[in-house]
Design a protein around this motif. Sequence first.
Motif: not given
Length: 266
Positions: A174-194
């Motif tokens: 409980n010392t740090a938060s961890v983040y991860g995203d699944i994003g949509l790049d509309v301009d370039n029509q990409l599905l990103l897994f960050n």
Amino acid sequence: ANLHFDGTDFKITSNSSSANLKLETSSATRLTINSSGNVGIGTSSPSNKLQVNGDVAIDTSTNSRLRFYQGGTFKAGIQSVDTGGQMIGSSAANDLAIRSQSNMLFATGGNTEKMRITSAGGVSIGSTNPSLDVSLRVFKAGVSVAARIGESNGTYTTLGQNALIRFQGRNTANTASVYGDIGLDVDNQLLLFNDPGTSSGSIGTNPMVLDASGNVGIGTTSPGALLHVKAPNNTIGSMILGGGNNPVTAVGQINTELNFGSNDGS
């Protein structure tokens, strides 16, 4: 007590400063106005301006509504809509419209907030301080985010990304938060897994993407083949293909293999 008409109003008054006014039917008190001016229906000891012990029905031929004001200023309201545009501009006939001039809060099991709809339209479940850059933010037990869907924050503006699902959790200590995203790049029509990080600014350094042609890129947002792997600058790129715990005991046995198909689909 006095009953009189002063030329304008019909009045019932009492000479006692502590007397209550009561209306009775069938020897039972139905309505009480106490010395403080509180009105009770179904109760003889109202503690609010209006206190009802029993069911309340609002029944009109049109425009049934309940409005809340503070110093003459409208603050909130609820209405059974009979004509579109009532209470809320986009309402339609037969809608139930609930409106607040500020945030709308919800609580269950006490006075602890469980959900809110902000005045900007964001929805937050399990958090009292939703980020302004998302449309939906869900927390579990106050330590882990389960889902985050909506327009992205400034971190992704340069990629043209405008929607994401964010996963967030706390480590065991409980010392740090961890983040991860699944994003949509509309301009370039990409599905990103960050790739994950410990702050919102550190994620997505080496994303994996899926483009509109079905190409997958790892370390690059512009894959030029079905699978395009690119190492970061000043880093030697490598791929490891390893077999499982299957020891080779004889000549001809295979532990790991990489197959290449021909253009006939095989």
